[in-house]
Write a protein that holds these residues in place. Structure first.
Motif, PDB file in Angstrom:
ATOM      1  N   THR A 107      48.303 -24.960 -35.446  1.00  0.00           N
ATOM      2  CA  THR A 107      48.750 -24.702 -36.820  1.00  0.00           C
ATOM      3  C   THR A 107      48.145 -25.707 -37.798  1.00  0.00           C
ATOM      4  N   GLU A 108      47.385 -26.671 -37.287  1.00  0.00           N
ATOM      5  CA  GLU A 108      46.625 -27.578 -38.160  1.00  0.00           C
ATOM      6  C   GLU A 108      45.224 -27.038 -38.423  1.00  0.00           C
ATOM      7  N   THR A 109      44.675 -26.253 -37.505  1.00  0.00           N
ATOM      8  CA  THR A 109      43.327 -25.712 -37.690  1.00  0.00           C
ATOM      9  C   THR A 109      43.351 -24.295 -38.253  1.00  0.00           C
ATOM     10  N   PHE A 110      44.498 -23.624 -38.204  1.00  0.00           N
ATOM     11  CA  PHE A 110      44.657 -22.288 -38.788  1.00  0.00           C
ATOM     12  C   PHE A 110      45.988 -22.274 -39.526  1.00  0.00           C
ATOM     13  N   GLY A 127      39.512 -14.648 -27.107  1.00  0.00           N
ATOM     14  CA  GLY A 127      38.059 -14.537 -27.233  1.00  0.00           C
ATOM     15  C   GLY A 127      37.586 -15.122 -28.546  1.00  0.00           C
ATOM     16  N   ALA A 128      37.055 -14.278 -29.415  1.00  0.00           N
ATOM     17  CA  ALA A 128      36.520 -14.721 -30.703  1.00  0.00           C
ATOM     18  C   ALA A 128      37.525 -14.560 -31.836  1.00  0.00           C
ATOM     19  N   THR A 129      38.751 -14.120 -31.533  1.00  0.00           N
ATOM     20  CA  THR A 129      39.760 -13.864 -32.566  1.00  0.00           C
ATOM     21  C   THR A 129      40.923 -14.831 -32.422  1.00  0.00           C
ATOM     22  N   ILE A 130      41.317 -15.421 -33.575  1.00  0.00           N
ATOM     23  CA  ILE A 130      42.516 -16.255 -33.601  1.00  0.00           C
ATOM     24  C   ILE A 130      43.539 -15.566 -34.497  1.00  0.00           C
ATOM     25  N   THR A 131      44.817 -15.681 -34.127  1.00  0.00           N
ATOM     26  CA  THR A 131      45.876 -14.984 -34.859  1.00  0.00           C
ATOM     27  C   THR A 131      47.024 -15.934 -35.164  1.00  0.00           C
ATOM     28  N   PHE A 132      47.467 -15.909 -36.427  1.00  0.00           N
ATOM     29  CA  PHE A 132      48.634 -16.673 -36.882  1.00  0.00           C
ATOM     30  C   PHE A 132      49.763 -15.680 -37.077  1.00  0.00           C
ATOM     31  N   THR A 133      50.890 -15.912 -36.392  1.00  0.00           N
ATOM     32  CA  THR A 133      52.062 -15.050 -36.549  1.00  0.00           C
ATOM     33  C   THR A 133      53.168 -15.876 -37.193  1.00  0.00           C
ATOM     34  N   PRO A 134      53.573 -15.509 -38.416  1.00  0.00           N
ATOM     35  CA  PRO A 134      54.633 -16.258 -39.100  1.00  0.00           C
ATOM     36  C   PRO A 134      55.949 -16.204 -38.313  1.00  0.00           C
ATOM     37  N   THR A 147      43.741 -20.410 -44.147  1.00  0.00           N
ATOM     38  CA  THR A 147      42.648 -21.377 -44.055  1.00  0.00           C
ATOM     39  C   THR A 147      42.370 -21.721 -42.597  1.00  0.00           C
ATOM     40  N   VAL A 148      41.097 -21.661 -42.225  1.00  0.00           N
ATOM     41  CA  VAL A 148      40.636 -22.126 -40.923  1.00  0.00           C
ATOM     42  C   VAL A 148      39.816 -23.381 -41.204  1.00  0.00           C
ATOM     43  N   THR A 149      40.125 -24.466 -40.491  1.00  0.00           N
ATOM     44  CA  THR A 149      39.473 -25.743 -40.788  1.00  0.00           C
ATOM     45  C   THR A 149      38.288 -26.018 -39.853  1.00  0.00           C
ATOM     46  N   THR A 150      37.520 -27.014 -40.223  1.00  0.00           N
ATOM     47  CA  THR A 150      36.331 -27.398 -39.454  1.00  0.00           C
ATOM     48  C   THR A 150      36.682 -28.060 -38.121  1.00  0.00           C
ATOM     49  N   LYS A 151      37.948 -28.303 -37.866  1.00  0.00           N
ATOM     50  CA  LYS A 151      38.348 -28.886 -36.575  1.00  0.00           C
ATOM     51  C   LYS A 151      38.401 -27.839 -35.473  1.00  0.00           C
ATOM     52  N   LEU A 152      38.310 -26.566 -35.841  1.00  0.00           N
ATOM     53  CA  LEU A 152      38.243 -25.481 -34.867  1.00  0.00           C
ATOM     54  C   LEU A 152      36.860 -25.521 -34.212  1.00  0.00           C
ATOM     55  N   GLN A 153      36.795 -25.305 -32.900  1.00  0.00           N
ATOM     56  CA  GLN A 153      35.517 -25.377 -32.194  1.00  0.00           C
ATOM     57  C   GLN A 153      35.244 -24.103 -31.404  1.00  0.00           C
ATOM     58  N   ALA A 154      33.964 -23.823 -31.232  1.00  0.00           N
ATOM     59  CA  ALA A 154      33.539 -22.703 -30.399  1.00  0.00           C
ATOM     60  C   ALA A 154      33.731 -23.069 -28.932  1.00  0.00           C
ATOM     61  N   GLY A 159      30.554 -27.449 -28.441  1.00  0.00           N
ATOM     62  CA  GLY A 159      31.733 -27.541 -29.297  1.00  0.00           C
ATOM     63  C   GLY A 159      31.402 -27.244 -30.742  1.00  0.00           C
ATOM     64  N   THR A 160      30.576 -26.230 -30.946  1.00  0.00           N
ATOM     65  CA  THR A 160      30.088 -25.852 -32.272  1.00  0.00           C
ATOM     66  C   THR A 160      31.243 -25.693 -33.254  1.00  0.00           C
ATOM     67  N   THR A 161      31.054 -26.182 -34.474  1.00  0.00           N
ATOM     68  CA  THR A 161      32.082 -26.104 -35.507  1.00  0.00           C
ATOM     69  C   THR A 161      31.558 -25.377 -36.745  1.00  0.00           C
ATOM     70  N   MET A 162      32.460 -25.147 -37.694  1.00  0.00           N
ATOM     71  CA  MET A 162      32.070 -24.561 -38.976  1.00  0.00           C
ATOM     72  C   MET A 162      31.576 -25.679 -39.886  1.00  0.00           C
ATOM     73  N   GLU A 163      30.713 -25.329 -40.852  1.00  0.00           N
ATOM     74  CA  GLU A 163      30.195 -26.326 -41.791  1.00  0.00           C
ATOM     75  C   GLU A 163      31.248 -26.741 -42.811  1.00  0.00           C
ATOM     76  N   SER A 164      32.159 -25.818 -43.145  1.00  0.00           N
ATOM     77  CA  SER A 164      33.210 -26.129 -44.108  1.00  0.00           C
ATOM     78  C   SER A 164      34.428 -25.263 -43.803  1.00  0.00           C
ATOM     79  N   ASN A 165      35.571 -25.650 -44.354  1.00  0.00           N
ATOM     80  CA  ASN A 165      36.775 -24.845 -44.177  1.00  0.00           C
ATOM     81  C   ASN A 165      36.534 -23.446 -44.734  1.00  0.00           C
ATOM     82  N   TYR A 166      37.220 -22.461 -44.153  1.00  0.00           N
ATOM     83  CA  TYR A 166      37.099 -21.080 -44.617  1.00  0.00           C
ATOM     84  C   TYR A 166      38.483 -20.604 -45.035  1.00  0.00           C
ATOM     85  N   SER A 167      38.606 -20.122 -46.282  1.00  0.00           N
ATOM     86  CA  SER A 167      39.886 -19.640 -46.803  1.00  0.00           C
ATOM     87  C   SER A 167      39.748 -18.256 -47.401  1.00  0.00           C
TER      88      SER A 167
END
Length: 181
Positions: A107-110, A127-134, A147-154, A159-167
């Motif tokens: 819940t810190e990375t998504f 797999g390649a999908t992450i899901t947040f359930t309130p 928001t998905v943060t750059t601390k998320l890794q492949a 351990g590939t990461t994103m270049e910037s947060n995605y919102s």
């Protein structure tokens, strides 16, 4: 024709499993083709051919081949960015261009938030999908930001990461009053 083989990886189980291997000595700007082979007892089965192209040399000359430089990117979201009339019972998801390392999905990375702050909930990966359930239903007629943060890794050796947060934003459905007749 294929000119090389990689090391053998032992995999077991009844569900999809991600496999990866480190490659080196690749030439810049070059297409490479590959396919997986599966040995199950005495049966050898080949997968479909796939390909990738290495990044072009960035002017250093010599074509030393830095390998594939790929960033983790979001390929789709649900609800989509700018969506309106979203159900207050919706789960929020993001799908990436490669499998995600489940141990980095928290819940810190998504995060999901509204004007009052973060929404509590749980996150899972498939797999390649992450899901947040309130934890509770979302509020009616409210704008939310996921928001998905750059601390998320492949889920790869690098351990590939994103270049910037995605919102992205979406707005939930309005509360409809029912008038007795």
């Amino acid at each position: 024709s294929y000119t090389g083989t990689s090391s053998t990886q032992s995999v077991s189980g009844a569900s999809d499993t991600a496999v990866s291997i480190a490659l080196s000595g690749l030439s810049a700007g070059t297409p490479y083709y590959y396919r997986l082979a599966n040995q199950h007892y005495t049966n050898l089965v080949y997968g479909s051919e796939a390909s990738f192209t290495t990044s072009s040399s960035d002017g250093g000359g010599g074509g030393g081949g830095g390998g594939v430089v790929e960033k983790l990117t979001v390929s789709s979201t649900s609800p989509s960015s700018g969506a309106t009339g979203v159900s207050v019972t919706t789960a929020v998801s993001a799908t990436f261009n490669m499998y995600v390392n489940g141990s980095t999905v928290t819940t810190e990375t998504f995060k999901l938030s509204d004007e009052n702050g973060d929404v509590s909930g749980t996150v899972v990966t498939n797999g390649a999908t992450i899901t947040f359930t309130p934890s509770l239903a979302l509020s009616y007629g409210t704008k939310y930001t996921a928001t998905v943060t750059t601390k998320l890794q492949a889920a790869n050796w690098a351990g590939t990461t994103m270049e910037s947060n995605y919102s992205w934003d979406f707005t939930t459905e309005s509360l409809t009053a029912v008038t007795p007749t």
